[in-house]
Scaffold this active site. Structure first.
Site, short mmCIF file in Angstrom:
data_model
loop_
_atom_site.label_atom_id
_atom_site.label_comp_id
_atom_site.label_asym_id
_atom_site.label_seq_id
_atom_site.Cartn_x
_atom_site.Cartn_y
_atom_site.Cartn_z
N ARG A 33 0.81 -1.22 0.00
CA ARG A 33 0.00 0.00 0.00
C ARG A 33 0.84 1.27 0.00
O ARG A 33 0.50 2.25 0.67
CB ARG A 33 -0.94 0.04 1.21
CG ARG A 33 -1.99 -1.03 1.25
CD ARG A 33 -2.93 -0.69 2.40
NE ARG A 33 -3.39 -1.86 3.10
CZ ARG A 33 -4.59 -2.42 2.93
NH1 ARG A 33 -5.42 -1.94 2.06
NH2 ARG A 33 -4.93 -3.47 3.65
N LYS A 62 -14.00 3.04 -5.73
CA LYS A 62 -13.68 4.05 -4.73
C LYS A 62 -12.20 3.97 -4.35
O LYS A 62 -11.56 2.92 -4.48
CB LYS A 62 -14.55 3.89 -3.48
CG LYS A 62 -14.32 2.61 -2.69
CD LYS A 62 -15.24 2.56 -1.48
CE LYS A 62 -14.96 1.35 -0.61
NZ LYS A 62 -13.60 1.34 -0.03
N LYS A 91 -14.84 -2.98 2.44
CA LYS A 91 -13.66 -2.92 1.57
C LYS A 91 -12.70 -1.86 2.09
O LYS A 91 -13.08 -0.91 2.77
CB LYS A 91 -14.07 -2.61 0.14
CG LYS A 91 -14.94 -3.68 -0.50
CD LYS A 91 -14.18 -4.99 -0.67
CE LYS A 91 -15.06 -6.06 -1.34
NZ LYS A 91 -16.11 -6.55 -0.43
N ASP A 92 -11.44 -2.02 1.69
CA ASP A 92 -10.38 -1.17 2.18
C ASP A 92 -10.57 0.30 1.83
O ASP A 92 -11.04 0.64 0.76
CB ASP A 92 -9.03 -1.62 1.60
CG ASP A 92 -8.74 -3.06 1.90
OD1 ASP A 92 -7.98 -3.31 2.84
OD2 ASP A 92 -9.28 -3.94 1.21
N ARG A 93 -10.15 1.13 2.75
CA ARG A 93 -10.10 2.56 2.48
C ARG A 93 -8.87 2.89 1.64
O ARG A 93 -8.97 3.59 0.63
CB ARG A 93 -10.07 3.34 3.79
CG ARG A 93 -9.89 4.84 3.59
CD ARG A 93 -9.88 5.59 4.91
NE ARG A 93 -9.68 7.02 4.68
CZ ARG A 93 -9.62 7.93 5.64
NH1 ARG A 93 -9.73 7.56 6.91
NH2 ARG A 93 -9.44 9.20 5.35
#
Length: 338
Positions: A33, A62, A91-93
């Site tokens: 990330r 998103k 879901k991941d930010r």
């Protein structure tokens, strides 16, 4: 109240620095990330929307926003209460993710919906019922690992081993909240709201499962069934998600489960009072189409995970990967497939 002695054991089962790995692989170190584009997730529902009905389904892409926040903004824009929105999983930010939302909008007219910053509506379609948590067939991942301390070929060899043999199907650390505080929610005084109660019960069941799976790994029996075990769909071993409805395991499997769960009478009593249904979860996580290739600046992994599996758990079997977004913010991520 969960007794403190039981909480201590459950905290250990939620602590990934203590949980055993399954394979004796050379562990890589690296960074994930570094940017949202280094962690991509595409959600696949387990049904096809019909095209008709009072619920408007939105497929969105998103980045930089979490699922609940996006859901609330979509509901506000459409002029519906938050209770009228549905989604299949968190879901991941700090990722680029595609997922579905549903909005309860009776009638034929569709209001103009203004998505928040970082959100793009890719598709709209009608369906008769609300989207519910868990209505996921799979999540498709693309993860780039940077700043590797080893030859990419070494990591790709480890990936091939996990692709063949699987990984422990632990619940990820994000299920337990920051510093595993979700385990303590059921001990809070007063009446919990529905969301807090759900988080607390889910964390307790997940920690119980993780501890049982860790015991099976130590005993070298995690990747095969023992006598009397209830098998998973692919024939592998399973562990209890404790609840009401009884335990159909017998023989050695029943002995193993009783030896672990008997350590938590107070926790089991709380779960029984909440009338949670007994379920089973596979001990082995098998990623679909798991691939590894060197790329500019690191290694790219692609894989598919079934509902309820965690990408962070799969990655942990391969190495110790620092999370750039967590280092920057201290936030917990939802790198899962809920």
């Amino acid at each position: 109240m969960v007794p403190e002695a039981e909480l201590d054991r459950l905290r250990c089962a939620a602590d990934f620095s203590l949980l055993p790995r399954a394979h004796d692989l050379p562990l890589a170190n690296g960074l994930i990330r570094q940017s949202p584009a280094d962690f991509e997730v595409i959600e696949e529902l387990n049904f096809t929307p019909s095209g008709e009905g009072e619920h408007l389904y939105l497929r969105v892409r998103k980045s930089g926003q979490n699922t609940r926040w996006v859901g609330k903004r979509l509901a506000d824009s459409a002029g519906v209460p938050y209770s009228g929105i549905g989604y299949a999983g968190l879901k991941d930010r700090h990722a680029v993710t595609e997922q579905w939302f549903s909005l309860q909008l009776p009638g034929n007219e569709t209001p103009e919906i203004d998505p928040p910053e970082g959100v793009e509506i890719l598709e709209t379609v009608r369906h008769a019922s609300k989207l519910r948590t868990g209505q996921v067939a799979a999540n498709h991942f693309r993860v780039v690992i940077r700043e590797l301390d080893t030859d990419p070929a070494v990591l790709c060899s480890a990936v091939a081993t996990v692709a063949e043999l699987g990984a422990p199907n632990y619940f990820g650390a994000q299920r337990f909240g920051r510093e595993a505080r979700n385990l303590e929610l059921m001990n809070r005084p007063g009446r919990l709201n529905r969301e807090a109660r759900s988080f607390g019960l889910s964390a307790l069941r997940a920690a119980l499962f993780n501890g049982y799976l860790a015991m099976r790994i130590v005993q070298h029996s995690w990747d095969a069934t023992v006598a009397g075990e209830i098998p998973s769909r692919d024939g592998g071993g399973t562990g209890l998600m404790w609840g009401t409805g009884g335990n159909r395991a017998t023989d050695r499997a029943l002995e193993l489960e009783e030896s672990w769960f008997s350590l938590f009478p107070g926790t089991l009593e709380i779960l029984a009072r909440q009338r949670l249904r007994t379920m089973r979860r596979s001990l082995v996580l098998r990623a679909g189409d798991l691939r590894c290739e060197a790329c500019e600046g690191g290694v790219e992994l692609r894989f598919d995970l079934p509902r309820g599996a965690f990408a962070t758990v799969l990655l942990r079997e391969l190495g110790e990967f620092r999370d750039a977004s967590r280092l920057a913010t201290g936030e917990d991520q939802h790198a899962g497939s809920d």
